[in-house]
Write a protein that holds these residues in place. Structure first.
Motif, short mmCIF file in Angstrom:
data_model
loop_
_atom_site.label_atom_id
_atom_site.label_comp_id
_atom_site.label_asym_id
_atom_site.label_seq_id
_atom_site.Cartn_x
_atom_site.Cartn_y
_atom_site.Cartn_z
N TRP A 52 60.61 65.83 47.16
CA TRP A 52 60.06 66.12 48.50
C TRP A 52 59.18 67.37 48.44
O TRP A 52 58.06 67.38 48.98
CB TRP A 52 61.22 66.32 49.47
N ALA A 53 59.66 68.43 47.82
CA ALA A 53 58.90 69.68 47.73
C ALA A 53 57.61 69.49 46.93
O ALA A 53 56.54 69.95 47.35
CB ALA A 53 59.77 70.77 47.09
N LEU A 54 57.70 68.81 45.81
CA LEU A 54 56.54 68.61 44.94
C LEU A 54 55.47 67.77 45.64
O LEU A 54 54.28 68.13 45.65
CB LEU A 54 56.98 67.93 43.65
N ILE A 55 55.88 66.68 46.26
CA ILE A 55 54.93 65.76 46.90
C ILE A 55 54.26 66.40 48.10
O ILE A 55 53.03 66.30 48.28
CB ILE A 55 55.65 64.45 47.30
N HIS A 56 55.02 67.07 48.94
CA HIS A 56 54.43 67.67 50.14
C HIS A 56 53.49 68.82 49.79
O HIS A 56 52.50 69.05 50.49
CB HIS A 56 55.53 68.14 51.08
N ALA A 57 53.79 69.54 48.72
CA ALA A 57 52.88 70.61 48.29
C ALA A 57 51.55 70.01 47.83
O ALA A 57 50.48 70.57 48.11
CB ALA A 57 53.51 71.42 47.16
N ILE A 58 51.61 68.88 47.15
CA ILE A 58 50.38 68.20 46.72
C ILE A 58 49.60 67.69 47.93
O ILE A 58 48.37 67.81 48.00
CB ILE A 58 50.72 67.04 45.76
N ILE A 59 50.31 67.12 48.89
CA ILE A 59 49.66 66.57 50.09
C ILE A 59 48.88 67.65 50.83
O ILE A 59 47.80 67.40 51.37
CB ILE A 59 50.71 65.92 51.01
N MET A 60 49.40 68.86 50.85
CA MET A 60 48.74 69.95 51.58
C MET A 60 47.39 70.32 51.00
O MET A 60 46.59 71.00 51.65
CB MET A 60 49.64 71.19 51.61
N THR A 61 47.10 69.89 49.77
CA THR A 61 45.83 70.23 49.14
C THR A 61 44.81 69.10 49.21
O THR A 61 43.70 69.26 48.70
CB THR A 61 46.05 70.59 47.65
N THR A 62 45.17 67.98 49.81
CA THR A 62 44.25 66.84 49.84
C THR A 62 43.04 67.14 50.71
O THR A 62 43.07 68.01 51.59
CB THR A 62 44.96 65.58 50.37
N LYS A 63 41.99 66.40 50.50
CA LYS A 63 40.73 66.61 51.21
C LYS A 63 40.90 66.45 52.71
O LYS A 63 40.37 67.24 53.50
CB LYS A 63 39.67 65.64 50.68
N ASN A 64 41.64 65.44 53.13
CA ASN A 64 41.84 65.20 54.55
C ASN A 64 42.54 66.37 55.23
O ASN A 64 42.19 66.75 56.36
CB ASN A 64 42.65 63.92 54.77
N GLU A 65 43.53 66.94 54.55
CA GLU A 65 44.25 68.06 55.13
C GLU A 65 43.34 69.27 55.28
O GLU A 65 43.40 69.99 56.28
CB GLU A 65 45.46 68.42 54.25
N TRP A 66 42.48 69.50 54.30
CA TRP A 66 41.56 70.64 54.38
C TRP A 66 40.53 70.42 55.48
O TRP A 66 40.15 71.35 56.19
CB TRP A 66 40.87 70.85 53.03
N GLU A 67 40.05 69.19 55.64
CA GLU A 67 39.08 68.91 56.69
C GLU A 67 39.70 69.03 58.08
O GLU A 67 39.06 69.51 59.02
CB GLU A 67 38.49 67.51 56.48
N ASN A 68 40.95 68.62 58.21
CA ASN A 68 41.63 68.75 59.49
C ASN A 68 41.85 70.21 59.86
O ASN A 68 41.88 70.58 61.04
CB ASN A 68 42.98 68.03 59.45
N ALA A 69 42.02 71.04 58.84
CA ALA A 69 42.26 72.46 59.08
C ALA A 69 40.98 73.26 59.28
O ALA A 69 41.03 74.43 59.65
CB ALA A 69 43.04 73.06 57.91
N PHE A 70 39.84 72.64 59.08
CA PHE A 70 38.56 73.35 59.09
C PHE A 70 38.31 74.15 60.37
O PHE A 70 37.86 75.30 60.31
CB PHE A 70 37.42 72.36 58.87
N PRO A 71 38.58 73.61 61.57
CA PRO A 71 38.29 74.39 62.78
C PRO A 71 39.11 75.67 62.88
O PRO A 71 38.76 76.56 63.65
CB PRO A 71 38.67 73.42 63.91
N PHE A 72 40.20 75.78 62.12
CA PHE A 72 41.08 76.93 62.24
C PHE A 72 40.92 77.92 61.09
O PHE A 72 41.56 78.96 61.07
CB PHE A 72 42.55 76.47 62.26
N VAL A 73 40.08 77.60 60.12
CA VAL A 73 40.02 78.40 58.90
C VAL A 73 38.77 79.26 58.87
O VAL A 73 37.67 78.77 59.08
CB VAL A 73 40.05 77.49 57.65
N GLY A 74 38.95 80.56 58.59
CA GLY A 74 37.80 81.42 58.44
C GLY A 74 37.19 81.25 57.06
O GLY A 74 35.99 81.27 56.90
N ASN A 75 38.02 81.07 56.05
CA ASN A 75 37.57 80.85 54.68
C ASN A 75 38.70 80.20 53.90
O ASN A 75 39.80 80.00 54.42
CB ASN A 75 37.13 82.17 54.04
#
Length: 248
Positions: A74-97
């Protein structure tokens, strides 16, 4: 400089609040994983037979390895999921850099590791309670069945650090796969190939690596090893994606 620090701190805080809302399902999945682990720990003990003086004894060995193994995945998979392209794009409006997003992710993973460690210990007590009160077999308690305060604290810290290390490994691997669109397919092959090659060169390397971390008898040294290793992996993740835009 002070303004920049304030901006980074505010961005990390805002991003962290966002992640705590978005990844609430991560905690739900943790509970499901724990329930599954408890179930298999109870219904599928290790069985064996022993013969002594013409008397055959059947024994069943209950442990919480299933809980720890499933939670580790669970820990390994969810950590990988957090780095996927979709997750980064969803976070874009909230990220300064990218740095603020990485820092928020790492803080979140540290918190998730703490929650997972505590829940895992509670799940192990659930198994103990079931075995003690609801099993019909002749019951023999191993020395570690009853824990004192020191053992409980040490066990909790150990599993938290274990999950943190796996989160750092998963986050690093996930970050590497973002460098090229073929890497999500090629990286597992490369990693497996490297493991086989290293094992061919040195058969004991894996055992030595496990012993280096989990064979440590000093809690302070074990803590230092895990924190330093996780810190290096997280730092490498930041360095790898330092030139990558949050949204291309």
């Amino acid at each position: 400089m002070s303004l920049n620090k304030m901006d980074l701190s505010a961005a990390v805080k805002k991003q962290l609040n966002y992640k705590m809302k978005v990844y609430v399902g991560m905690i739900s999945s943790l509970v499901i994983v724990q329930v599954i682990g408890i179930f298999f720990s109870v219904v599928s003990p290790l069985q064996g037979y022993s013969t002594m003086d013409y008397v055959e004894i059947e024994y069943m060995n209950y442990n919480t390895l299933n809980i720890i193994t499933l939670t580790s995945l669970w820990a390994l998979i969810h950590a990988i999921i957090m780095t996927t392209k979709n997750e980064w794009e969803n976070a874009f409006p909230f990220v300064g850099n990218t740095l603020s997003n990485h820092l928020a992710n790492m803080i979140f993973l540290v918190g998730a590791s703490i929650v997972a460690g505590i829940v895992t210990i509670l799940a192990s007590f659930t198994v103990r309670v079931y075995l003690y009160y609801f099993t019909d077999e002749l019951f023999f308690m191993s020395p570690g069945f009853v824990l004192n305060g020191g053992d409980l604290l040490a066990g909790t810290v150990t599993v938290i650090l274990h999950f943190l290390l796996l989160c750092a490994i998963g986050y690093f691997l996930g970050t590497v796969t973002r460098l090229h669109r073929l890497l999500p397919v090629l990286l597992p092959i490369v990693v497996i190939g490297l493991l086989i090659t290293i094992n061919y060169i040195n058969h004991d390397w894996m055992m030595n690596t496990v012993e280096f971390y989990y064979g440590e008898t000093s809690m302070a040294v074990f803590l230092m090893k895990i924190v330093v290793t996780a810190g290096i992996l997280f730092a490498c993740s930041i360095a790898i994606s330092s030139r990558t835009e949050v949204r291309k």
